[in-house]
Design an enzyme around this catalytic site. Sequence first.
Site, short mmCIF file in Angstrom:
data_model
loop_
_atom_site.label_atom_id
_atom_site.label_comp_id
_atom_site.label_asym_id
_atom_site.label_seq_id
_atom_site.Cartn_x
_atom_site.Cartn_y
_atom_site.Cartn_z
N CYS A 1 0.84 -1.21 0.00
CA CYS A 1 0.00 0.00 0.00
C CYS A 1 0.87 1.25 0.00
O CYS A 1 1.70 1.43 0.89
CB CYS A 1 -0.92 0.04 1.21
SG CYS A 1 -1.88 1.58 1.19
N GLY B 1 -3.31 -4.22 -13.38
CA GLY B 1 -2.86 -2.90 -13.79
C GLY B 1 -3.46 -2.50 -15.12
O GLY B 1 -2.99 -2.94 -16.18
N GLY C 1 -9.31 -3.73 -11.93
CA GLY C 1 -9.42 -2.79 -10.82
C GLY C 1 -10.18 -1.54 -11.19
O GLY C 1 -11.40 -1.45 -11.08
#
Length: 306
Positions: free
Chosen positions: A131, A244, A266
Amino acid sequence: MTNIKTKIGKVELTNPILVASGTFGYGEESDEFIDLNQLGGIVTKSITVHPREGNPSPRIVETPSGMLNSIGLANIGVERYISEMLPKYTDLDTAVIMNIAGSSQEEYIDVMKRVESVSNNLTGYEINISCPNVGKDGMEFGVDCDLTFQLTSELRQLTEKLLIIKLSPNVTDIAAIAQSAEAAGADAVSAINTVVGMSINPVTRKSNVYTKLCGLSGPAIKPVGVASVYQISQSISIPVIGIGGIITGEDVVEYLLAGASAVQVGTANYRHPAAGLSILDEFIDFCEKNNISDLTELIADLQDDS
Ligand code: RRO
């Protein structure tokens, strides 16, 4: 018909398209827009020991071909995850993977121990060592081979479920971190988390995101993701899950050719929560038009010029 089943460790997924952590809530928010069971799997939002409010806003901003976020790990904490979310997953007929985050080894262990101590039908865990938005602590594991090895080894001892380590692109050598995860017993790695980015308003001279530095996702980072998957898959034997900037079926093919065995969608989920399923349809179309009988024909099948 193409066989699109794929294997990650001992687990067989019905198809290679999962939804990525942090872009799909805990899975249940979107169930009126999408038949979750048609996805290859769901990776739920990062969970920490204690609930977190996350960073002050603004914490999301659009950028050309992507977006920046600095959510700061906002989540309901492991106890509410256990009592409110786990029961909802028992009726699902797709893989559910819990993403865990922490700022120390003890915190990751604590979360996993609590979840392992209750009966649940999770498929496995994705460990977020990458993160970018919670200060130095959250990133320490993801940039250090020894810490990655230690954390993965500890967690491996706690579970027989699928153990996936999610890697950061914000490192010098992502393949070396992947090798540490593999050596410590991970079943797979997923790559990439967001790329560190920043956006400034030229008139106000202020950052467009509260924390200034934040994480870039979306099509802008797809080439970074594909390159990372390629480098990693050349260096380890466990499966790689590509993440990605995937927005089309051909993006999925690109990741598979670079060496991924599955992918996570995502940022595209922010455009439409059913993006994963249209990408799946496009992927199936591509395979059929190109006479691919089994998805494994594509994995790491990058051809040289000659
Ligand atoms: O919550 C976040 O700000 C966040 C997380 Br945990 C992560 O793994 N990646 C990201 O881009 N944002």
